[in-house]
Design a protein around this motif. Sequence first.
Motif, PDB file in Angstrom:
ATOM      1  N   LEU A   1     188.509 101.646  25.052  1.00 49.34           N
ATOM      2  CA  LEU A   1     190.115 102.491  24.120  1.00 49.34           C
ATOM      3  C   LEU A   1     191.582 101.300  25.465  1.00 49.34           C
ATOM      4  O   LEU A   1     192.045 101.900  24.652  1.00 49.34           O
ATOM      5  CB  LEU A   1     190.232 103.842  25.238  1.00 49.34           C
ATOM      6  CG  LEU A   1     189.587 104.963  24.338  1.00 49.34           C
ATOM      7  CD1 LEU A   1     189.873 106.555  25.510  1.00 49.34           C
ATOM      8  CD2 LEU A   1     190.329 105.049  23.056  1.00 49.34           C
ATOM      9  N   SER A   8     185.719 105.103  19.316  1.00 48.36           N
ATOM     10  CA  SER A   8     186.902 105.500  20.416  1.00 48.36           C
ATOM     11  C   SER A   8     187.664 105.051  19.871  1.00 48.36           C
ATOM     12  O   SER A   8     187.763 104.071  18.909  1.00 48.36           O
ATOM     13  CB  SER A   8     186.722 103.862  21.180  1.00 48.36           C
ATOM     14  OG  SER A   8     185.760 104.509  22.249  1.00 48.36           O
ATOM     15  N   GLY A  60     183.265 103.595  26.211  1.00 48.82           N
ATOM     16  CA  GLY A  60     183.917 103.965  25.528  1.00 48.82           C
ATOM     17  C   GLY A  60     185.431 104.185  25.687  1.00 48.82           C
ATOM     18  O   GLY A  60     186.308 103.259  25.348  1.00 48.82           O
ATOM     19  N   CYS A  61     185.474 104.189  27.190  1.00 50.38           N
ATOM     20  CA  CYS A  61     186.829 103.937  28.109  1.00 50.38           C
ATOM     21  C   CYS A  61     186.809 102.330  27.976  1.00 50.38           C
ATOM     22  O   CYS A  61     188.286 102.439  27.550  1.00 50.38           O
ATOM     23  CB  CYS A  61     187.055 104.452  29.426  1.00 50.38           C
ATOM     24  SG  CYS A  61     186.668 105.952  29.529  1.00 50.38           S
ATOM     25  N   LEU A 104     188.167 109.626  22.918  1.00 50.98           N
ATOM     26  CA  LEU A 104     186.018 109.545  22.285  1.00 50.98           C
ATOM     27  C   LEU A 104     185.862 110.405  21.886  1.00 50.98           C
ATOM     28  O   LEU A 104     186.087 111.829  22.065  1.00 50.98           O
ATOM     29  CB  LEU A 104     185.695 109.071  24.295  1.00 50.98           C
ATOM     30  CG  LEU A 104     186.314 108.025  24.939  1.00 50.98           C
ATOM     31  CD1 LEU A 104     185.401 108.249  26.381  1.00 50.98           C
ATOM     32  CD2 LEU A 104     185.927 107.203  24.485  1.00 50.98           C
TER      33      LEU A 104
END
Length: 165
Positions: free
Chosen positions: A129, A79, A125-126, A96
């Motif tokens: 972020l 990320s 992954g989000c 990503l």
Amino acid sequence: MTEHMEPPELFVDVQIADDIADHPALPSEEALTRWANAAIAERCQLEDPELTIRLVDNAESQQLNSEYRGKDKPTNVLSFPFEAPPEVPIPLLGDLIIAVPVVEQEAIEQNKTSETHWAHMVVHGCLHLLGYDHIKDDEAEVMESLERQILAQLGFSDPYSEEKL
């Protein structure tokens, strides 16, 4: 009377590295977008956020993991949050990078369906972020709880349970 505002719809730019473009287990752009939207809904402060998801082979993942994390091996998801200077109003959430062979191998090893593990990796992954992490135990509990909640809303089982689909 308060007006209910819908969370912003995430724009997802999906990039597929040439050498894995024909891989049989690639999720659809629609699925990737749906999973990412579920993760950022109600958690992202950007207006009309944008995200790039790049699907890569092990070599590209290993190169990036080595360069940015000092770990000379491929990894499931990297990320890269984007932090614009205050004077530059760009709604980019970040990037990503997902290693297709790693995700597929992990799904097999963890006795999960490919779709279940892909959804987990995109959500995971989000959340990175958005600033979530799992280095410390208390941070891991918060992040894993959110992952469970988001994946359940999407119809997936607990990714940390011993019983897998």
